[in-house]
Design a protein around this motif. Structure first.
Motif, PDB file in Angstrom:
ATOM      1  N   TYR A 167       1.055  -1.078  -0.035  1.00  0.00           N
ATOM      2  CA  TYR A 167       0.109  -0.060  -0.148  1.00  0.00           C
ATOM      3  C   TYR A 167       0.933   1.215  -0.059  1.00  0.00           C
ATOM      4  N   PRO A 168       0.322   2.507  -0.369  1.00  0.00           N
ATOM      5  CA  PRO A 168       1.247   3.640  -0.221  1.00  0.00           C
ATOM      6  C   PRO A 168       1.324   4.060   1.207  1.00  0.00           C
ATOM      7  N   LEU A 169       2.555   4.256   1.555  1.00  0.00           N
ATOM      8  CA  LEU A 169       2.949   4.606   2.841  1.00  0.00           C
ATOM      9  C   LEU A 169       2.329   6.078   3.315  1.00  0.00           C
ATOM     10  N   LYS A 170       2.210   6.763   2.381  1.00  0.00           N
ATOM     11  CA  LYS A 170       1.719   8.363   2.539  1.00  0.00           C
ATOM     12  C   LYS A 170       0.197   8.220   2.807  1.00  0.00           C
ATOM     13  N   ASP A 171      -0.406   7.033   2.514  1.00  0.00           N
ATOM     14  CA  ASP A 171      -2.027   6.894   3.074  1.00  0.00           C
ATOM     15  C   ASP A 171      -2.084   6.719   4.487  1.00  0.00           C
ATOM     16  N   TYR A 172      -1.049   6.092   5.064  1.00  0.00           N
ATOM     17  CA  TYR A 172      -1.151   6.016   6.668  1.00  0.00           C
ATOM     18  C   TYR A 172      -0.574   7.607   7.344  1.00  0.00           C
ATOM     19  N   GLN A 173       0.556   7.826   6.702  1.00  0.00           N
ATOM     20  CA  GLN A 173       0.983   9.202   7.272  1.00  0.00           C
ATOM     21  C   GLN A 173       0.199  10.374   7.139  1.00  0.00           C
ATOM     22  N   LEU A 174      -0.448  10.541   6.080  1.00  0.00           N
ATOM     23  CA  LEU A 174      -1.368  11.714   6.075  1.00  0.00           C
ATOM     24  C   LEU A 174      -2.459  11.575   6.916  1.00  0.00           C
ATOM     25  N   GLN A 175      -3.087  10.451   7.145  1.00  0.00           N
ATOM     26  CA  GLN A 175      -4.264  10.282   8.222  1.00  0.00           C
ATOM     27  C   GLN A 175      -3.657  10.566   9.563  1.00  0.00           C
ATOM     28  N   VAL A 176      -2.447  10.013   9.934  1.00  0.00           N
ATOM     29  CA  VAL A 176      -1.993  10.278  11.221  1.00  0.00           C
ATOM     30  C   VAL A 176      -1.727  11.864  11.209  1.00  0.00           C
ATOM     31  N   TYR A 177      -1.384  12.511  10.332  1.00  0.00           N
ATOM     32  CA  TYR A 177      -1.101  14.203  10.530  1.00  0.00           C
ATOM     33  C   TYR A 177      -2.389  14.609  10.700  1.00  0.00           C
ATOM     34  N   TYR A 178      -3.671  14.254  10.084  1.00  0.00           N
ATOM     35  CA  TYR A 178      -4.985  14.741  10.157  1.00  0.00           C
ATOM     36  C   TYR A 178      -5.350  14.498  11.593  1.00  0.00           C
ATOM     37  N   LEU A 179      -5.139  13.327  12.043  1.00  0.00           N
ATOM     38  CA  LEU A 179      -5.673  13.135  13.407  1.00  0.00           C
ATOM     39  C   LEU A 179      -4.836  14.183  14.491  1.00  0.00           C
ATOM     40  N   PHE A 180      -3.540  14.202  14.366  1.00  0.00           N
ATOM     41  CA  PHE A 180      -2.805  14.935  15.367  1.00  0.00           C
ATOM     42  C   PHE A 180      -3.301  16.572  15.250  1.00  0.00           C
ATOM     43  N   ALA A 181      -3.539  16.988  13.847  1.00  0.00           N
ATOM     44  CA  ALA A 181      -4.037  18.157  13.867  1.00  0.00           C
ATOM     45  C   ALA A 181      -5.227  18.474  14.308  1.00  0.00           C
ATOM     46  N   GLN A 182      -6.068  17.335  14.493  1.00  0.00           N
ATOM     47  CA  GLN A 182      -7.349  17.444  15.241  1.00  0.00           C
ATOM     48  C   GLN A 182      -6.936  17.553  16.620  1.00  0.00           C
ATOM     49  N   PHE A 183      -6.187  17.030  17.154  1.00  0.00           N
ATOM     50  CA  PHE A 183      -5.679  16.742  18.523  1.00  0.00           C
ATOM     51  C   PHE A 183      -5.277  18.327  19.013  1.00  0.00           C
ATOM     52  N   ASP A 221      -5.929  26.480  14.136  1.00  0.00           N
ATOM     53  CA  ASP A 221      -6.738  25.802  13.116  1.00  0.00           C
ATOM     54  C   ASP A 221      -5.986  24.335  12.533  1.00  0.00           C
ATOM     55  N   ALA A 222      -6.781  23.332  12.558  1.00  0.00           N
ATOM     56  CA  ALA A 222      -6.424  21.842  12.163  1.00  0.00           C
ATOM     57  C   ALA A 222      -6.152  21.955  10.685  1.00  0.00           C
ATOM     58  N   GLN A 223      -6.753  22.684  10.074  1.00  0.00           N
ATOM     59  CA  GLN A 223      -6.650  22.627   8.499  1.00  0.00           C
ATOM     60  C   GLN A 223      -5.506  23.164   8.037  1.00  0.00           C
ATOM     61  N   ALA A 224      -4.768  24.146   8.778  1.00  0.00           N
ATOM     62  CA  ALA A 224      -3.521  24.812   8.523  1.00  0.00           C
ATOM     63  C   ALA A 224      -2.555  23.796   8.778  1.00  0.00           C
ATOM     64  N   ILE A 225      -2.749  23.071  10.024  1.00  0.00           N
ATOM     65  CA  ILE A 225      -1.572  22.221  10.342  1.00  0.00           C
ATOM     66  C   ILE A 225      -1.392  21.009   9.381  1.00  0.00           C
ATOM     67  N   VAL A 226      -2.867  20.699   9.028  1.00  0.00           N
ATOM     68  CA  VAL A 226      -2.641  19.503   7.992  1.00  0.00           C
ATOM     69  C   VAL A 226      -2.056  19.925   6.713  1.00  0.00           C
ATOM     70  N   GLN A 227      -2.461  20.876   6.199  1.00  0.00           N
ATOM     71  CA  GLN A 227      -1.839  21.285   4.913  1.00  0.00           C
ATOM     72  C   GLN A 227      -0.438  21.549   5.023  1.00  0.00           C
ATOM     73  N   PHE A 228       0.203  22.028   6.379  1.00  0.00           N
ATOM     74  CA  PHE A 228       1.562  22.200   6.467  1.00  0.00           C
ATOM     75  C   PHE A 228       2.227  20.745   6.492  1.00  0.00           C
ATOM     76  N   MET A 229       1.823  20.029   7.197  1.00  0.00           N
ATOM     77  CA  MET A 229       2.237  18.634   7.335  1.00  0.00           C
ATOM     78  C   MET A 229       2.226  17.744   5.929  1.00  0.00           C
ATOM     79  N   ASN A 230       1.438  17.824   5.222  1.00  0.00           N
ATOM     80  CA  ASN A 230       1.142  17.187   4.283  1.00  0.00           C
ATOM     81  C   ASN A 230       2.204  17.742   3.032  1.00  0.00           C
ATOM     82  N   GLU A 231       2.198  19.042   3.014  1.00  0.00           N
ATOM     83  CA  GLU A 231       3.303  19.595   2.030  1.00  0.00           C
ATOM     84  C   GLU A 231       4.504  19.228   2.402  1.00  0.00           C
TER      85      GLU A 231
END
Length: 195
Positions: free
Chosen positions: A22-38, A46-56
């Motif tokens: 599977y693509p590792l990024k699929d795991y990592q990006l979901q972890v970043y989403y959960l961390f940003a929500q936390f 703002d979680a969206q700003a954190i997610v966007q930064f971490m994804n990039e």
């Protein structure tokens, strides 16, 4: 049956995990989403700003030092590294991890041929087991045998152990991985992108 030429002459198949099944990024990006929500809940950032930064950052430079980069960018207290590390190991993902389509087809044909499928997994066993549990296996999970190289030695040592323990012939084993990981000339290797 497009994979029969790979399956018929072999006794067993050994797969890697990250970026192989599977693509590792699929795991990592979901972890970043959960961390940003936390963090949004704890720090009112703002979680969206954190997610966007971490994804990039991940897509540009990979996962290395991503917490440090995120903490510096958003002025996060260092105490949150504990939460980040725990999420990396134990995150309950919002979405299942999906296998690469050609890999899933290959696994199904191996299973239909009644041949054993081994996962030889590098990295932290707790985190890797968490990933394995959250994959959409399409009914194949029961036919997998999983080994963690961190518990048994190097990748090569673990591969040798699998061959010995399961009474296999090296020349009849095919290892499917991301990059060349077997220096043993008697065991054949196939890069996953060749599927």
């Amino acid at each position: 049956m497009k994979y029969q030429e790979l399956i018929n002459p072999r006794q067993a198949f050994v797969f890697g995990l990250d970026d192989v099944l599977y693509p590792l990024k699929d795991y990592q990006l979901q972890v970043y989403y959960l961390f940003a929500q936390f963090i949004e809940y704890g720090e009112q950032i703002d979680a969206q700003a954190i997610v966007q930064f971490m994804n990039e950052a991940y897509l540009t430079d990979g996962a290395e030092a991503i917490f440090a980069k995120t903490a510096a960018k958003f002025n996060l207290p260092q105490k949150y590294i504990i939460n980040f590390d725990l999420l990396q190991q134990n995150a309950k993902l919002p979405l299942k991890l999906l296998l690469f389509a050609p890999v899933l087809d290959f696994l199904k044909e191996i299973h239909a041929a009644g041949k054993p499928i081994f996962l030889l997994v590098d990295g932290d066993p707790v985190q890797q087991l968490n990933k394995i549990r959250q994959m959409e296996w399409n009914g194949l999970a029961q036919s997998l045998v999983v080994y963690f190289s961190a518990e048994t030695g190097t990748f090569k040592q673990t591969l040798d152990m699998i061959v010995l323990k399961h009474d296999l012939k090296k020349k009849e084993v095919l290892v499917i991985g991301k990059s060349l990981c077997v220096s043993e000339d008697k065991i054949e290797f196939l890069a996953v992108d060749q599927l």
